[in-house]
Design a protein around this motif. Structure first.
Motif, PDB file in Angstrom:
ATOM      1  N   ASN A 133       0.822  -1.221   0.000  1.00 45.18           N
ATOM      2  CA  ASN A 133       0.000   0.000   0.000  1.00 45.18           C
ATOM      3  C   ASN A 133       0.855   1.271   0.000  1.00 45.18           C
ATOM      4  OD1 ASN A 133      -2.382  -1.556   0.117  1.00 45.18           O
ATOM      5  ND2 ASN A 133      -2.182  -1.733   2.340  1.00 45.18           N
ATOM      6  N   GLY A 134       1.918   1.230  -0.822  1.00 48.22           N
ATOM      7  CA  GLY A 134       2.762   2.407  -0.981  1.00 48.22           C
ATOM      8  C   GLY A 134       3.766   2.633   0.145  1.00 48.22           C
ATOM      9  N   ARG A 135       3.852   1.693   1.096  1.00 45.90           N
ATOM     10  CA  ARG A 135       4.790   1.830   2.220  1.00 45.90           C
ATOM     11  C   ARG A 135       5.730   0.632   2.254  1.00 45.90           C
ATOM     12  NH1 ARG A 135       2.651   0.875   6.786  1.00 45.90           N
ATOM     13  NH2 ARG A 135       4.284   1.859   8.010  1.00 45.90           N
ATOM     14  N   TRP A 136       6.964   0.888   2.718  1.00 44.90           N
ATOM     15  CA  TRP A 136       7.909  -0.205   2.917  1.00 44.90           C
ATOM     16  C   TRP A 136       7.665  -0.818   4.296  1.00 44.90           C
ATOM     17  CZ3 TRP A 136       9.789  -1.661  -1.383  1.00 44.90           C
ATOM     18  CH2 TRP A 136      10.139  -0.740  -2.392  1.00 44.90           C
ATOM     19  N   VAL A 137       7.412  -2.116   4.309  1.00 43.47           N
ATOM     20  CA  VAL A 137       7.179  -2.823   5.573  1.00 43.47           C
ATOM     21  C   VAL A 137       8.114  -4.027   5.638  1.00 43.47           C
ATOM     22  CG1 VAL A 137       4.757  -2.102   5.656  1.00 43.47           C
ATOM     23  CG2 VAL A 137       5.361  -4.312   4.605  1.00 43.47           C
ATOM     24  N   PRO A 138       8.455  -4.506   6.843  1.00 46.99           N
ATOM     25  CA  PRO A 138       9.324  -5.682   6.943  1.00 46.99           C
ATOM     26  C   PRO A 138       8.731  -6.889   6.213  1.00 46.99           C
ATOM     27  CG  PRO A 138       9.169  -4.573   9.073  1.00 46.99           C
ATOM     28  CD  PRO A 138       8.150  -3.924   8.170  1.00 46.99           C
ATOM     29  N   THR A 139       9.538  -7.519   5.375  1.00 49.75           N
ATOM     30  CA  THR A 139       9.088  -8.684   4.612  1.00 49.75           C
ATOM     31  C   THR A 139       8.835  -9.879   5.520  1.00 49.75           C
ATOM     32  OG1 THR A 139      10.345  -7.948   2.681  1.00 49.75           O
ATOM     33  CG2 THR A 139       9.735 -10.279   2.747  1.00 49.75           C
TER      34      THR A 139
END
Length: 289
Positions: A133-139
């Motif tokens: 959703n347009g944000r970098w989050v921990p994989t």
């Protein structure tokens, strides 16, 4: 080609994202002469470490290591959706190669307990995060990400001068999510995982030694990129921050593990990428398993 190795009570999986020609040998290794390259061209090509245009072939991969207690990801490769204009093969990737490799290893992102980065260069942190959703989050949502404090501090300082994209999109979002730990060189995970300082490529570069009571396997990161550097440890790539220190560290590392049963798991050697260090003249070889 083997993607799975067992040693001691460790199970090791290679998670390959790319294996491709990368840089001309004479350009990547400034100390390499045309004469030395000519002397070694035949075996390098046979080992699939050099192509017909004298370009070094490198593998870009992670390792998943299962100990009796944890599942650990060593380095997180290149990543998807990352703006890397200087590297066309890495720029805004959208393929599912990495996910499929995890699937083959029988590992899901939820299975990873720890993500450990040998250093914070672009091709070792890429899958730390993913775009949501347009944000970098921990994989890896359940993992603790371990960063060597000296390495993290170095890149924090560089990023303050001018944004370092891999740090901004693949490291800082993990920090913001409070999934990270900054660790010293004496840090251990249980009785199986230890840090081995290997400075030179970057100031805080580390290798990881794993095994109960002894080093059954060691993960060398960018201490060494090509089998040619095993034979000639003084050859440092142009990417090393301190080429002289890197050469000294490399020879010390190779001496340490020479003629032992320790499995050396390299970040970038062409497949099979894994072997045991043996002496050859004034240098060494990484004898494939």
């Amino acid at each position: 080609m083997s993607l799975k190795f067992s040693v001691g009570d460790l199970t090791i999986h290679r998670i390959i994202e790319q294996e491709v020609p990368f840089f001309p040998a004479l350009e990547m290794l400034p100390g390499l002469t045309a004469e030395v390259l000519a002397e070694n061209r035949a075996w390098l090509r046979e080992a699939k470490a050099l192509d017909d245009q004298d370009v070094l072939i490198l593998c870009f991969q992670s390792y998943v290591v299962k100990t009796p207690h944890h599942t650990i990801l060593v380095d997180s490769c290149i990543g998807n959706d990352k703006p890397r204009p200087q590297r066309p093969k890495w720029n805004m990737k959208t393929d599912d190669t990495y996910q499929r490799a995890l699937d083959v290893a029988g590992v899901s992102v939820e299975d990873i307990d720890f993500v450990m980065c040998t250093h914070l260069h672009v091709d070792h942190v890429g899958w730390n995060t993913r775009l949501e959703n347009g944000r970098w989050v921990p994989t890896f949502p359940k993992a603790r990400y371990l960063f060597a404090k000296q390495e993290f501090d170095y890149w924090t300082e560089q990023n303050a001068k001018a944004e370092v994209p891999p740090f901004a999109d693949s490291v800082l979002p993990v920090v913001e999510a409070k999934r990270h730990e900054l660790v010293g060189n004496d840090h251990q995970i249980g009785d199986h995982v230890r840090i081995l300082p290997t400075p030179g490529h970057t100031p805080g570069h580390v290798a990881f030694a794993m095994g109960r009571g002894k080093d059954d396997a060691v993960f060398s990161g960018d201490l060494i990129h090509s089998p040619l550097q095993t034979l000639y440890p003084e050859l440092s790539p142009k990417f090393d921050v301190d080429q002289a220190q890197a050469a000294k560290t490399r020879r010390s590392f190779l001496e340490r593990y020479c003629d032992t049963d320790t499995l050396c798991c390299t970040a970038h050697f062409p497949s099979p990428s894994v072997g045991k260090i043996r002496r050859k003249g004034n240098g060494f070889v990484c004898a494939a398993m």
